[in-house]
Design a protein around this motif. Structure first.
Motif, PDB file in Angstrom:
ATOM      1  N   ILE A  77     -26.719   2.799   2.726  1.00 25.67           N
ATOM      2  CA  ILE A  77     -26.926   2.580   1.186  1.00 25.67           C
ATOM      3  C   ILE A  77     -26.405   4.033   0.761  1.00 25.67           C
ATOM      4  CG2 ILE A  77     -29.280   2.905   1.030  1.00 25.67           C
ATOM      5  CD1 ILE A  77     -29.386   0.809  -1.067  1.00 25.67           C
ATOM      6  N   ASP A  78     -26.182   4.137  -0.524  1.00 27.15           N
ATOM      7  CA  ASP A  78     -25.610   5.345  -1.070  1.00 27.15           C
ATOM      8  C   ASP A  78     -26.538   6.012  -2.006  1.00 27.15           C
ATOM      9  OD1 ASP A  78     -24.947   3.626  -3.212  1.00 27.15           O
ATOM     10  OD2 ASP A  78     -22.883   4.279  -3.177  1.00 27.15           O
ATOM     11  N   ASP A 106     -25.022  -2.728 -11.656  1.00 28.49           N
ATOM     12  CA  ASP A 106     -23.607  -3.495 -11.498  1.00 28.49           C
ATOM     13  C   ASP A 106     -23.743  -4.333 -12.350  1.00 28.49           C
ATOM     14  OD1 ASP A 106     -22.804  -1.628  -9.689  1.00 28.49           O
ATOM     15  OD2 ASP A 106     -23.078  -3.510  -7.988  1.00 28.49           O
ATOM     16  N   THR A 154     -18.975  -7.458  -1.275  1.00 27.40           N
ATOM     17  CA  THR A 154     -19.223  -6.188  -1.864  1.00 27.40           C
ATOM     18  C   THR A 154     -18.954  -5.022  -0.833  1.00 27.40           C
ATOM     19  OG1 THR A 154     -21.402  -6.220  -1.953  1.00 27.40           O
ATOM     20  CG2 THR A 154     -20.342  -7.134  -3.708  1.00 27.40           C
ATOM     21  N   LEU A 205     -29.392  -1.074  -7.627  1.00 22.41           N
ATOM     22  CA  LEU A 205     -27.911  -1.090  -7.534  1.00 22.41           C
ATOM     23  C   LEU A 205     -27.276  -2.590  -7.959  1.00 22.41           C
ATOM     24  CD1 LEU A 205     -27.565   0.488  -4.141  1.00 22.41           C
ATOM     25  CD2 LEU A 205     -27.051   1.449  -6.410  1.00 22.41           C
ATOM     26  N   ARG A 240     -21.664  -4.110   0.468  1.00 19.51           N
ATOM     27  CA  ARG A 240     -22.724  -3.287   0.657  1.00 19.51           C
ATOM     28  C   ARG A 240     -23.940  -3.790   1.365  1.00 19.51           C
ATOM     29  NH1 ARG A 240     -24.281  -3.036  -5.620  1.00 19.51           N
ATOM     30  NH2 ARG A 240     -23.007  -1.297  -5.484  1.00 19.51           N
ATOM     31  N   THR A 241     -24.678  -2.995   1.805  1.00 18.41           N
ATOM     32  CA  THR A 241     -25.905  -3.551   2.740  1.00 18.41           C
ATOM     33  C   THR A 241     -26.711  -4.329   2.136  1.00 18.41           C
ATOM     34  OG1 THR A 241     -25.675  -1.434   4.333  1.00 18.41           O
ATOM     35  CG2 THR A 241     -27.716  -2.742   4.174  1.00 18.41           C
ATOM     36  N   THR A 282     -31.604  -1.626  -3.153  1.00 19.15           N
ATOM     37  CA  THR A 282     -30.516  -2.427  -3.575  1.00 19.15           C
ATOM     38  C   THR A 282     -30.685  -3.159  -4.962  1.00 19.15           C
ATOM     39  OG1 THR A 282     -29.840  -2.839  -1.429  1.00 19.15           O
ATOM     40  CG2 THR A 282     -29.166  -4.581  -3.145  1.00 19.15           C
TER      41      THR A 282
END
Length: 610
Positions: free
Chosen positions: A234-235, A62, A131, A58, A133-134, A55
């Motif tokens: 998560i990607d 962003d 978001t 990420l 998001r994890t 994370t």
């Protein structure tokens, strides 16, 4: 045959340039150790790289409005430049976004899965309400449910040392934006730590040479051990190599599962690039090889618990048994060498809070060795240490410049002025013999301390000898002897003794300040590479591997690595006899003294707060 030493250095996140707090914890101590081991005749493999999953990248991508791969590429290169500029002598500093790393991580997961140490469970995962998001465990803070301390993280409480789950925190909040996380059911693979706890405990009980704070913390972790999630929603990351999971773009391996495996994957990459793909086995499969892991104290749990557990489970040595995978039984850490935090005016260095002094800025203004010296003598080896510009100026001016630089300059200057070469000594007097004996004793004691990762104690011993050498010159007054032709032989003896001790001390200071040591080597009339420096090379991601999953790294992509030819350096941990008749050159100033005002104001790019 020389013994083999693996120096495994913590992987810095590629989400920004490194600050001096980072290199105080993992960078300089590991390099001092590696350089000493090489000088002592060990066959050293020093490896690391940038950690590019999870994370934090990420979030930063962003913030900067760029893709995560673009962010990782940019900061990977910046970090390579910072660490090479500091003189950190990596055999390979690579990155975790290579195809080779993906392949090694997937193999270790498969091995653990086959042996029954990866168990699938439905757990409660933290998600950002805004978001979706994890949120990783370490991005959630709250009150510890065990000791009540505020600021406990979702994976552990630094106050009481207990392992935690985010859902157990009282009043949890996101470190990213302060919002309360939403907890939802999600399926993950967990590392079965309870099934590995017995083997972990048996191993830890043999680690009696570890720093007490590291061993105590590590043993405490076993008091309340439970399975720990090794996958994430998560990607961005390494695909989970299990059917029905590998092609799911929203399920990836936990960054701390993959990051510690980087020590192994970097060793394999180094071996392949060296032309001998099997060479890594000398450090990983030979029971006589030693391995030392360097990091800050906030990463102890991953190196003394998670990584050893992965290795034990992969070897099939936990409660479930099993068989080793294709890499065989791999060596557990000989020692986990953890440093405390370097703070600035009592605050932990933090880029996000603006409490930061970047390595690149420091190197540009002061060069590498002043920072290396400061970390060695005043860094956070066993306790948190507070960086101040006032203390930095004092250490550099009074210890490095006035103490060491002045000793070298005036000794060589007087020998050059009066003889033009290394003089031949006459009969040595007790004062001469005493100083030479002190230098020999310091060799032994400093070497013992460096081998035990006690860097501050080692350089304290060496700088004490620097002080005694300066006192010897003051007492013998060679400038007075030079005025009396009848004292010519005594002058030669005094200057030869001083030159020999300067040579000895330069050897001992080489692991700490290798750039200055190279210049002293040349000042003493010697040539060639004394202390080798790292270099940055551009390589291609072209190691042949088999991967599964989606969003895999691009084959053939170029990236920078740090490497070096350290076997060719002359530096050895032993006395080099000063040979009479060796030509000397007029010395140039070694160490620039700093403006005392800097201690009160700081530089423009990192001013002292008013």
């Amino acid at each position: 045959m020389s013994h083999r030493v693996l120096v495994s250095v913590a992987w810095p996140y590629a989400n920004g340039p490194r600050h001096i707090g980072h290199v105080a914890g993992f960078g300089v101590p590991s390099d001092v150790f590696a350089r000493y081991q090489r000088m002592s005749g060990a066959d050293v493999l020093m490896i690391s790289g940038t950690d590019e999953h999870g994370t934090p990248l990420l979030v930063q991508a962003d913030k900067e409005g760029v893709s995560v791969t673009e962010l990782a590429d940019r900061y990977n290169r910046q970090i390579c430049e910072d660490l090479a500029g500091l003189g950190l002598s990596y055999d390979l500093f690579t990155r975790t976004s290579t195809r080779n790393h993906y392949a090694v991580v997937q193999e270790l997961f498969r091995g653990l899965y086959r042996n029954g140490y990866m168990v699938k469970q439905t757990t409660m995962g933290a998600v950002s309400p805004t978001t979706g998001r994890t949120l990783p465990d370490r991005y959630i803070e709250g009150e510890c449910p065990i000791c009540g301390a505020d600021g406990a993280r979702g994976d552990q409480c630094d106050n009481c040392g207990n392992q935690l789950d985010p859902v157990d925190l009282i009043n949890p909040r996101s470190k990213i934006n302060g919002e309360a996380p939403k907890f939802v059911e999600t399926e993950h693979f967990l590392l079965d730590l309870p099934a590995l706890a017995g083997a972990l405990a048996s191993w830890l009980k043999t680690r009696d040479s570890w720093r007490p704070n590291v061993l105590k913390f590590s043993m405490n972790l076993l008091a309340d051990v439970h399975p720990r999630a090794m996958t994430r929603d998560i990607d961005w990351g390494i695909p989970v190599p299990v059917e029905d999971w590998q092609d799911n773009p929203a399920k990836k391996l936990y960054v701390w599962f993959d990051a510690v495996i980087g020590y192994l994957s970097a060793s394999l990459e180094w071996a392949w690039r060296s032309g001998d793909p099997e060479a890594w086995k000398k450090w990983w499969q030979d029971p006589q090889a030693q391995s030392y892991y360097f990091m800050g104290k906030d990463n102890i749990t991953f190196h003394s618990q998670i990584w050893p557990a992965e290795l034990i489970g992969y070897a099939g040595e936990g409660e479930h048994g099993g068989q080793p995978g294709k890499y065989g039984k791999l060596n557990l850490p000989t020692e986990v060498v953890s440093s405390e935090f370097l703070t600035m005016s009592g605050s932990k260095f933090s880029s996000s809070k603006g409490v930061v002094i970047y390595v690149k800025d420091f190197l540009k203004e002061f060069g590498p060795d002043p920072l290396r010296f400061y970390i060695a003598v005043a860094g956070p080896e066993n306790n948190d240490a507070d960086f101040t510009w006032e203390e930095f100026v004092r250490r550099i001016n009074f210890e490095l410049a006035n103490g060491w630089g002045n000793l070298v300059n005036r000794t060589v200057s007087m020998a050059y002025k009066n003889f033009g070469e290394v003089p031949a000594p006459g009969t040595l007097e007790p004062a001469d013999e005493a100083l030479l004996t002190l230098a020999a004793d310091t060799f032994e004691e400093a070497g013992r301390l460096l081998g035990a990762s006690k860097f501050k104690a080692a350089i304290t011993q060496i700088m004490h000898a620097v002080g005694e050498a300066n006192a010897y010159i003051a007492a013998q007054e060679p400038w007075r002897l030079a005025k009396d032709d009848a004292q010519r032989e005594r002058l030669a003896s005094v200057l030869w003794t001083a030159l020999q001790v300067v040579s000895d001390l330069n050897v001992m200071l080489t692991p700490f300040i290798p750039h200055i040591a190279q210049r002293v080597h040349e000042t003493l009339g010697r040539s060639g590479v004394w202390a080798a420096q790292p270099r940055i090379e551009e390589v291609r991601d072209d190691i042949p591997v088999e991967l599964v999953g989606v969003n895999l790294p691009e084959e053939g992509k170029s990236y920078p690595v740090i490497t070096g030819d350290y076997a060719a350096e002359q530096a050895r941990w032993e006395r080099i006899e000063m040979v009479p008749g060796t030509a000397l050159a007029k010395p140039k100033p070694l160490i620039k003294k700093l403006d005392p005002e800097l201690g009160q104001t700081g530089p423009e790019w990192a001013p002292v707060a008013s």
